[in-house]
Design a protein around this motif. Sequence first.
Motif, PDB file in Angstrom:
ATOM      1  N   LEU A   1       0.819  -1.212   0.000  1.00  0.00           N
ATOM      2  CA  LEU A   1       0.000   0.000   0.000  1.00  0.00           C
ATOM      3  C   LEU A   1       0.855   1.264   0.000  1.00  0.00           C
TER       4      LEU A   1
ATOM      5  N   ILE B   1       2.594   2.599   2.513  1.00  0.00           N
ATOM      6  CA  ILE B   1       2.465   3.437   3.710  1.00  0.00           C
ATOM      7  C   ILE B   1       3.817   3.398   4.440  1.00  0.00           C
TER       8      ILE B   1
ATOM      9  N   VAL C   1      -1.038   4.807  -0.973  1.00  0.00           N
ATOM     10  CA  VAL C   1      -2.232   5.243  -0.229  1.00  0.00           C
ATOM     11  C   VAL C   1      -2.146   6.703   0.231  1.00  0.00           C
TER      12      VAL C   1
ATOM     13  N   PRO D   1      -7.271   8.672   4.310  1.00  0.00           N
ATOM     14  CA  PRO D   1      -6.458   7.546   3.860  1.00  0.00           C
ATOM     15  C   PRO D   1      -7.174   6.201   3.949  1.00  0.00           C
TER      16      PRO D   1
ATOM     17  N   CYS E   1      -7.653   3.604   0.933  1.00  0.00           N
ATOM     18  CA  CYS E   1      -7.032   2.301   1.161  1.00  0.00           C
ATOM     19  C   CYS E   1      -8.074   1.185   1.043  1.00  0.00           C
TER      20      CYS E   1
ATOM     21  N   LYS F   1      -8.145  -1.803  -1.621  1.00  0.00           N
ATOM     22  CA  LYS F   1      -8.080  -3.203  -1.185  1.00  0.00           C
ATOM     23  C   LYS F   1      -9.236  -3.999  -1.779  1.00  0.00           C
TER      24      LYS F   1
ATOM     25  N   CYS G   1      -1.410   0.399  11.656  1.00  0.00           N
ATOM     26  CA  CYS G   1      -1.205   1.297  10.525  1.00  0.00           C
ATOM     27  C   CYS G   1      -1.170   2.749  11.034  1.00  0.00           C
TER      28      CYS G   1
ATOM     29  N   MET H   1      -1.789   5.384   9.577  1.00  0.00           N
ATOM     30  CA  MET H   1      -2.880   6.206   9.027  1.00  0.00           C
ATOM     31  C   MET H   1      -4.179   5.994   9.808  1.00  0.00           C
TER      32      MET H   1
HETATM   33 FE1  FES Z   1      -5.257   1.159   5.030  1.00  0.00          FE
HETATM   34 FE2  FES Z   1      -4.005   1.929   7.081  1.00  0.00          FE
HETATM   35  S1  FES Z   1      -4.041  -0.054   6.258  1.00  0.00           S
HETATM   36  S2  FES Z   1      -5.076   3.166   5.749  1.00  0.00           S
END
Ligand code: FES
Length: 310
Positions: free
Chosen positions: A81, A83, A118, A129, A133, A137, A222, A224
């Motif tokens: 992703l 991140i 992302v 986010p 995301c 996904k 995560c 985010m």
């Molecule tokens: Fe999707 Fe954190 S895993 S924004």
Amino acid sequence: MKCTVCRKPAVIDVRRHNANFCPDHFVAHVQEQTKRAIEHFKMLRRGERVLVAVSGGKDSLALWDILVGLGYEADGLYLGLGIGEYSDISGDHARAFASERGLKLVEVDLRDDYGFDVPTGAKAAKRVPCSACGLSKRHLFNRAALDGGYDVVATGHNLDDEAAVLFGNVLRWNVEYLGRQVPVLPSRPGFPRKVKPLVRLAEREMAAYCVIRGIDYQVEECPMAAGNRHLGYKEALNSIEQTSPGTKAAFYLEFLDKAAHLFNTDFEEDQVGLLVCQSCGAPTTAEVCAFCRLVDKATGAVPVVLGPTR
Ligand code: FES
Ligand code: AMP
Ligand code: ZN
Ligand code: ZN
């Protein structure tokens, strides 16, 4: 503390089952709860090809391990992703798990394959986010499953995740979501079946399972998702669970058995009016699907650089 099954020293208590387990019987308990969910909700049939969406976190790696242990033909899917360091480490865990066990891991990388990540996509599309995301996904899980000829996508959502989402939807009476909060979404043209086999197991049980089975996983959340309202709902449910063990499981599992059908679960209806995305061919309600619109806005945008996550 002794194992309820064999009386050897126990390593974990599971209060809602009024039981303590030694390592071997705990692994058996986790397998049994997963099997019960699979059978009760008719998630998987023998001989089907399963694609396990693995984030590198405890739940999805444990799920992959359990499904392989139960004899399912299960490959993994990791989505990069982008991140920052969080994604780099998550990907390393997913790859290490697969290679140590000789399992096949399918990889899709947003930056390499679609030209954005992302944080950049979210900013360019003016979305939060988690929304950019989640949209990516969902689209890429479907696509990878259909391209690879898989019958079903399995995700690692556990009891705590599902109970928190249900709690949020009930607090706001988001009735349009309540009927869809089932752990099996049937396949439809353009969509594989989606299943959540860990819905009978709590987050704490999944962490313990990984420790006992020697599974190394990404322990960070995560970056985010910080401040995400579901984290607050989880805390609230845990505090109720503390004084009243079993409430969380009853809240979610009894909802599924007694109440979910009272809300609209007619997925067939969703298909009325579905078009084919002119860009990628995925089912969509617009001319171009939301993912392709995100790609369009995000590619070429100035990349967002994240600071170190720890
Ligand atoms: Fe999707 Fe954190 S895993 S924004
Ligand atoms: P989350 O939406 O982060 O709570 O994750 C829920 C589930 O989605 C996980 O248990 C995984 O099955 C899957 N998932 C999340 N992130 C990824 C990823 N980067 N690649 C593949 N699957 C993922
Ligand atoms: Zn035992
Ligand atoms: Zn599209």
